[in-house]
Enzyme design. Structure first.
Site: not given
Length: 318
Positions: A155, A218, A254
């Site tokens: 991430d 995300k 996400k």
């Protein structure tokens, strides 16, 4: 995971005339909040689906090998076995989608999950998380170390400065190099939407991140003042849909930060179903970034099975 997004060349024409009707997006988001939630067995089914999409996360300064081991045990056993048996779901292999930790704790997580005999992937934040105010060389080195330690998902966090100053070529190149550093590990690109200034910038950053090869986009690090919100979610999912129409590649979504209740989790699932379709409702294309969400989901399943809410000691591992 689904077929990876290989990225495309930088197409600034895709974002040059972007306009986001903020009042309409906000109005739609307010309607989303009023959606009636499902009940009974349908609710239990949606909640179990949510569990399989959770990136069970701990990003604390006091994380230790023992706390990571505990987290990984919960990742493998997210819902009490007797509750799953009551739902006839005990043999379905329900686990969370991934365990997410800092790079320094990746080895602890990998070892704990290996000892538990499960194949849950370990995700690691990297690239100057959470601020992104780190030289690119250090970001790339951190990514490579996390992968070397055993992380199968990374991430990364973008440099918000590049968005706020309109340096789209620079943003594309930074994310592209991060993707290259990830190698076989799947890359989720954190946009930190609460710090991008406008919904138009959210859309543009989403498109650039996907052009550069992101497997997921995300919303947030969870450390910003504003994290995952429905207006931002709608805009990002519309970008994902546009990218799919343009290229044929599916990119995951996400939302992360501030998602704490079972009702919120179901609403996010329903929103993804409405905006992107049922095919996105899998751990390969949808994740929920959360640290405390699982506790409320298990509480609601406990209530569904027993008719009463659990006492504090009933869900000791939550």
């Amino acid at each position: 995971m689904a077929q990876r997004n290989p990225g495309t060349k930088l197409e600034l024409g895709w974002i040059s005339k972007v306009y986001v009707n903020r009042p309409e997006v906000v109005r739609h988001a307010e309607q989303i909040k009023k959606w009636r939630t499902v009940k009974g067995n349908w609710q239990a089914a949606w909640l179990l689906k949510a569990v399989t999409c959770i990136d069970l996360t701990t990003l604390s300064g006091d994380d230790t090998p023992s706390s990571i081991h505990r987290l990984c045990f919960k990742a493998k056993h997210p819902i009490r076995e007797d509750l799953l048996k009551a739902l006839d779901m005990h043999d379905k292999g329900i686990t969370v989608g991934a365990v997410c930790v800092y790079p320094a704790r990746v080895t602890d997580a990998v070892n704990a999950l290996k000892a538990a005999g499960c194949n849950i992937p370990v995700a690691s934040v990297a690239a100057g998380f959470p601020s992104g105010q780190t030289p690119l060389e250090i970001k790339l080195a951190e990514i490579k170390l996390a992968v070397q330690y055993g992380a199968r998902e990374i991430d990364i966090v973008i440099s918000r400065t590049l968005v706020l100053t309109g340096q789209w070529e620079g943003l594309y190149e930074e994310i592209r190099q991060c993707r290259e550093a990830c190698g076989e590990a799947h890359m989720k690109t954190i946009l930190s939407t609460g710090e991008l200034g406008s919904l138009a910038n959210v859309y543009k950053a989403s498109m650039i991140a996907m052009m550069a090869g992101s497997d997921f986009i995300k919303t947030s690090t969870g450390k910003e003042v504003e994290n995952a919100t429905f207006p931002v979610g709608v805009v990002m999912m519309r970008a994902i849909k546009e990218f799919y129409w343009q290229t044929g590649y599916k990119v995951g979504f996400k939302p992360a930060g501030g998602i704490r209740t079972a009702k919120e989790a179901i609403t996010w699932l329903m929103l993804v179903k409405e905006e992107l379709g049922v095919e996105w409702l899998t751990p390969e294309l949808f994740r929920l970034g959360a640290s405390s969400l699982l506790e409320d989901i298990e509480r609601q399943i406990f209530y569904h099975v027993t008719g009463s809410y659990p006492l504090q000691h009933d869900l000791a591992m939550a």
